[in-house]
Write a protein that holds these residues in place. Structure first.
Motif, PDB file in Angstrom:
ATOM      1  N   SER A 161       3.558   9.972  -7.553  1.00  0.00           N
ATOM      2  CA  SER A 161       4.571  10.347  -8.547  1.00  0.00           C
ATOM      3  C   SER A 161       3.974  10.383  -9.949  1.00  0.00           C
ATOM      4  CB  SER A 161       5.749   9.363  -8.493  1.00  0.00           C
ATOM      5  OG  SER A 161       5.315   8.041  -8.769  1.00  0.00           O
ATOM      6  N   SER A 162       3.087   9.442 -10.251  1.00  0.00           N
ATOM      7  CA  SER A 162       2.440   9.429 -11.574  1.00  0.00           C
ATOM      8  C   SER A 162       1.530  10.641 -11.743  1.00  0.00           C
ATOM      9  CB  SER A 162       1.623   8.139 -11.752  1.00  0.00           C
ATOM     10  OG  SER A 162       2.446   7.006 -11.684  1.00  0.00           O
ATOM     11  N   ALA A 163       0.782  10.967 -10.685  1.00  0.00           N
ATOM     12  CA  ALA A 163      -0.100  12.135 -10.751  1.00  0.00           C
ATOM     13  C   ALA A 163       0.699  13.421 -10.916  1.00  0.00           C
ATOM     14  CB  ALA A 163      -0.968  12.199  -9.501  1.00  0.00           C
ATOM     15  N   ALA A 164       1.817  13.522 -10.184  1.00  0.00           N
ATOM     16  CA  ALA A 164       2.653  14.719 -10.293  1.00  0.00           C
ATOM     17  C   ALA A 164       3.264  14.836 -11.682  1.00  0.00           C
ATOM     18  CB  ALA A 164       3.753  14.679  -9.228  1.00  0.00           C
ATOM     19  N   ALA A 165       3.734  13.709 -12.244  1.00  0.00           N
ATOM     20  CA  ALA A 165       4.314  13.726 -13.585  1.00  0.00           C
ATOM     21  C   ALA A 165       3.277  14.136 -14.626  1.00  0.00           C
ATOM     22  CB  ALA A 165       4.889  12.346 -13.913  1.00  0.00           C
ATOM     23  N   TYR A 166       2.061  13.634 -14.470  1.00  0.00           N
ATOM     24  CA  TYR A 166       0.981  13.987 -15.390  1.00  0.00           C
ATOM     25  C   TYR A 166       0.696  15.482 -15.342  1.00  0.00           C
ATOM     26  CZ  TYR A 166      -3.739  14.538 -17.237  1.00  0.00           C
ATOM     27  OH  TYR A 166      -4.827  14.976 -17.933  1.00  0.00           O
ATOM     28  N   VAL A 177      -0.312  23.888  -4.440  1.00  0.00           N
ATOM     29  CA  VAL A 177      -1.750  23.622  -4.325  1.00  0.00           C
ATOM     30  C   VAL A 177      -2.083  22.278  -4.945  1.00  0.00           C
ATOM     31  CG1 VAL A 177      -4.034  24.345  -5.120  1.00  0.00           C
ATOM     32  CG2 VAL A 177      -2.435  26.041  -4.218  1.00  0.00           C
ATOM     33  N   ARG A 178      -1.526  21.998  -6.117  1.00  0.00           N
ATOM     34  CA  ARG A 178      -1.784  20.721  -6.779  1.00  0.00           C
ATOM     35  C   ARG A 178      -1.259  19.556  -5.943  1.00  0.00           C
ATOM     36  NH1 ARG A 178      -1.036  23.868 -11.584  1.00  0.00           N
ATOM     37  NH2 ARG A 178       1.220  23.693 -11.424  1.00  0.00           N
ATOM     38  N   ARG A 179      -0.119  19.771  -5.288  1.00  0.00           N
ATOM     39  CA  ARG A 179       0.432  18.727  -4.424  1.00  0.00           C
ATOM     40  C   ARG A 179      -0.519  18.421  -3.273  1.00  0.00           C
ATOM     41  NH1 ARG A 179       3.769  17.754   0.033  1.00  0.00           N
ATOM     42  NH2 ARG A 179       3.668  19.925   0.720  1.00  0.00           N
ATOM     43  N   TYR A 180      -1.065  19.456  -2.680  1.00  0.00           N
ATOM     44  CA  TYR A 180      -1.983  19.251  -1.557  1.00  0.00           C
ATOM     45  C   TYR A 180      -3.301  18.628  -2.013  1.00  0.00           C
ATOM     46  CZ  TYR A 180       0.779  21.431   2.097  1.00  0.00           C
ATOM     47  OH  TYR A 180       1.745  21.703   3.029  1.00  0.00           O
ATOM     48  N   ARG A 181      -3.674  18.850  -3.257  1.00  0.00           N
ATOM     49  CA  ARG A 181      -4.885  18.206  -3.769  1.00  0.00           C
ATOM     50  C   ARG A 181      -4.696  16.700  -3.846  1.00  0.00           C
ATOM     51  NH1 ARG A 181      -6.758  22.482  -8.550  1.00  0.00           N
ATOM     52  NH2 ARG A 181      -7.506  24.099  -7.104  1.00  0.00           N
ATOM     53  N   ILE A 182      -3.521  16.273  -4.315  1.00  0.00           N
ATOM     54  CA  ILE A 182      -3.227  14.842  -4.363  1.00  0.00           C
ATOM     55  C   ILE A 182      -3.183  14.276  -2.950  1.00  0.00           C
ATOM     56  CG2 ILE A 182      -1.512  13.108  -5.025  1.00  0.00           C
ATOM     57  CD1 ILE A 182      -0.637  14.999  -7.278  1.00  0.00           C
ATOM     58  N   ILE A 183      -2.501  14.986  -2.044  1.00  0.00           N
ATOM     59  CA  ILE A 183      -2.363  14.519  -0.663  1.00  0.00           C
ATOM     60  C   ILE A 183      -3.720  14.366  -0.002  1.00  0.00           C
ATOM     61  CG2 ILE A 183      -1.535  15.169   1.638  1.00  0.00           C
ATOM     62  CD1 ILE A 183       0.838  16.528   0.282  1.00  0.00           C
ATOM     63  N   SER A 184      -4.583  15.371  -0.159  1.00  0.00           N
ATOM     64  CA  SER A 184      -5.884  15.341   0.511  1.00  0.00           C
ATOM     65  C   SER A 184      -6.741  14.177   0.028  1.00  0.00           C
ATOM     66  CB  SER A 184      -6.622  16.671   0.302  1.00  0.00           C
ATOM     67  OG  SER A 184      -6.884  16.909  -1.069  1.00  0.00           O
ATOM     68  N   GLN A 185      -6.659  13.860  -1.277  1.00  0.00           N
ATOM     69  CA  GLN A 185      -7.454  12.760  -1.819  1.00  0.00           C
ATOM     70  C   GLN A 185      -6.968  11.415  -1.281  1.00  0.00           C
ATOM     71  OE1 GLN A 185     -10.052  13.387  -3.680  1.00  0.00           O
ATOM     72  NE2 GLN A 185      -9.695  15.517  -4.216  1.00  0.00           N
ATOM     73  N   VAL A 186      -5.645  11.192  -1.317  1.00  0.00           N
ATOM     74  CA  VAL A 186      -5.094   9.919  -0.858  1.00  0.00           C
ATOM     75  C   VAL A 186      -5.274   9.774   0.648  1.00  0.00           C
ATOM     76  CG1 VAL A 186      -3.029   8.472  -0.742  1.00  0.00           C
ATOM     77  CG2 VAL A 186      -3.421   9.919  -2.739  1.00  0.00           C
ATOM     78  N   ALA A 244       0.828  -1.205   0.000  1.00  0.00           N
ATOM     79  CA  ALA A 244       0.000   0.000   0.000  1.00  0.00           C
ATOM     80  C   ALA A 244       0.862   1.255   0.000  1.00  0.00           C
ATOM     81  CB  ALA A 244      -0.933   0.002   1.212  1.00  0.00           C
ATOM     82  N   THR A 245       1.977   1.210   0.737  1.00  0.00           N
ATOM     83  CA  THR A 245       2.898   2.348   0.779  1.00  0.00           C
ATOM     84  C   THR A 245       3.504   2.596  -0.592  1.00  0.00           C
ATOM     85  OG1 THR A 245       3.431   1.910   3.101  1.00  0.00           O
ATOM     86  CG2 THR A 245       4.981   3.266   1.861  1.00  0.00           C
ATOM     87  N   MET A 246       3.975   1.524  -1.231  1.00  0.00           N
ATOM     88  CA  MET A 246       4.567   1.675  -2.566  1.00  0.00           C
ATOM     89  C   MET A 246       3.524   2.123  -3.587  1.00  0.00           C
ATOM     90  SD  MET A 246       7.365  -1.432  -2.839  1.00  0.00           S
ATOM     91  CE  MET A 246       6.140  -2.737  -2.687  1.00  0.00           C
ATOM     92  N   ALA A 247       2.308   1.603  -3.456  1.00  0.00           N
ATOM     93  CA  ALA A 247       1.244   2.003  -4.382  1.00  0.00           C
ATOM     94  C   ALA A 247       0.929   3.492  -4.225  1.00  0.00           C
ATOM     95  CB  ALA A 247      -0.013   1.171  -4.120  1.00  0.00           C
ATOM     96  N   THR A 248       0.952   3.981  -2.985  1.00  0.00           N
ATOM     97  CA  THR A 248       0.727   5.407  -2.739  1.00  0.00           C
ATOM     98  C   THR A 248       1.817   6.246  -3.388  1.00  0.00           C
ATOM     99  OG1 THR A 248      -0.316   4.875  -0.622  1.00  0.00           O
ATOM    100  CG2 THR A 248       0.362   7.158  -0.963  1.00  0.00           C
TER     101      THR A 248
END
Length: 339
Positions: free
Chosen positions: A136-141, A180-189, A127-131
């Motif tokens: 990283s994939s979301a940030a690259a996108y 802001v985009r980083r925190y959006r990913i963090i908040s969702q996960v 689960a940690t690796m999947a996160t």
């Protein structure tokens, strides 16, 4: 938002899977003391108390819009964030991960192969690796999407995106929008991990038939949800998500544990927490949630703040944040005595 869909889907699937569990193990069931009507009375109180605490917790960070002293640009916000991160860290290490090991190593699973390997640790690691891979994939996108937008789109743009990647990536890191985009990913996960855990603890309380077991859990779980809501709300606030999406995420968090309690009440006559299916499903979900929350607390919440030059150049803020982190983790760990 698109990322809200997997959160809702996870909640529904985990609830449906757990409610289909029936007794198929000879381990001793819960010893019932008291009457069902009294237990139901406490469960209804728990629903109201936990719903209120969760709603208050996830809403508190948004007071920064009303009281400037609590805004994210103030030092006090750093201190509150480290407290919330400590809560989330203790939730993963102290509350969830030990339960996962306990369930997946239970004597009720002997002969199923689960007790012959530390499956809880494996699931948490995966689960940690999947996160990590998801973030990283979301940030690259997002970097590539920003590069494409800067170049104006079109077929030729796609060929130039790779060349522009490093330049755009560097500029984005200096841009508030990237944060802001980083925190959006963090908040969702983060919400995904919390939702999984909240459903399980709500179901366990709702399925319990002992008033003596339920009564002390009311206060403990209320504080539990208050602290978790504080951590989640802070990230939602910094993500600057649209108002309706923020409300949906807040309501989803506040309702998960009470919803789990309601489901637990409905299946309390057939649900057996010691059945092999229940132990496996809850153990795997607990381990996955623990892996997600531990990763989020250390990598996404604590590390960026403690490496922030603003904190490193301010000894008072650094000391206050360390104390706040210890308090958050310590108080949440203390709740493990009852939860």
């Amino acid at each position: 938002m698109e990322l809200l869909k997997p959160i809702s889907l996870t909640f529904l699937l985990s609830t449906l899977v757990i409610t289909n569990v029936v007794a198929d193990c000879t381990c001793e069931p819960e010893q019932i003391s008291g009457d069902k009507s009294k237990a139901l009375h406490y469960k209804l109180i728990a629903i109201a108390s936990i719903l209120t605490a969760g709603g208050v917790g996830v809403t508190l960070p948004f007071l920064g819009k009303i009281f400037p002293a609590l805004g994210p640009e103030k030092d006090g916000f750093f201190v509150v964030k480290t407290f919330a991160a400590g809560v989330i860290l203790a939730t993963g290490f102290i509350h969830i991960l030990p339960q996962a090991f306990s369930r997946l190593s239970s004597q009720c699973l002997e002969g199923h192969g689960w007790t012959e390997f530390p499956m809880a640790g494996l699931v948490a690691m995966v689960a940690t690796m999947a996160t990590l891979l998801f973030e990283s994939s979301a940030a690259a996108y997002q970097v590539r999407a920003a590069a494409t937008k800067m170049m104006g789109g079109g077929e030729d743009t796609e060929m130039e995106v790779g060349i522009m990647h490093d330049h755009v990536h560097g500029s984005l890191l200096m841009d508030d929008d990237a944060e802001v985009r980083r925190y959006r990913i963090i908040s969702q996960v983060l919400e995904l991990g919390i939702v999984i855990h909240s459903v399980i603890i709500g179901l366990s309380l709702g399925a319990s038939k002992s008033p003596k077991t339920i009564k002390p859990l009311i206060a403990a779980l209320s504080f539990h949800q208050l602290f978790e809501g504080l951590g989640l709300g802070g990230n939602i606030f910094q993500a600057k998500i649209k108002s309706w999406a923020s409300v949906v995420m807040g309501v989803c968090f506040a309702l998960t544990t009470p919803s789990g309690i309601v489901v637990g009440i409905l299946v309390s006559n057939t649900y057996d927490a010691n059945s092999s299916k229940a132990l496996i499903v809850q153990g795997v979900l607990d381990a996955a949630a623990a892996g997600i929350l531990i990763y989020m607390a250390l990598v996404d919440l604590l590390s960026p703040d403690f490496k922030n030059p603003r904190m490193q150049n301010n000894k008072f803020l650094l000391l206050a944040s360390n104390i706040s982190l210890i308090l958050g983790a310590g108080l949440m760990s203390l709740l493990a005595k009852w939860v």
